[in-house]
Design a protein around this motif. Structure first.
Motif: not given
Length: 84
Positions: A24-35, A63-72
């Motif tokens: 997680i960086e700031n309000d985004k989750e970056y996916v590094d490894e997947i199945a 999409n070049e990267v998997v980014v998930i915007k996190l909500r509070t």
């Protein structure tokens, strides 16, 4: 498997996968490894995403990267009615 490997294996299509590792960086989750679970037809991608749970996602390989915007969670507001 990394997202770049998935993009090379399944070019220009939706893929269903489980997130194994992310950061997680700031309000985004970056996916590094997947199945990878498997490719998904374009016309079924929305339904599959709505039915997915936990760490399972549907994402397009354009999409070049998997980014998930996190909500509070702010909490729910409700109006109290006077019973009189």
């Amino acid at each position: 498997m990394t997202w770049n490997e998935v993009r090379n294996t399944y070019p220009n299509q939706f893929v269903k996968f489980e997130v194994l590792k992310s950061h997680i960086e700031n309000d985004k989750e970056y996916v590094d490894e997947i199945a990878v679970i498997g490719p998904i037809a374009d016309d079924k991608a929305t339904r599959e995403l709505l039915e997915s749970k936990d760490n399972v996602l549907i994402y397009h390989t354009a999409n070049e990267v998997v980014v998930i915007k996190l909500r509070t969670r702010i909490g729910l507001r409700r109006a109290l009615r006077n019973a009189h």
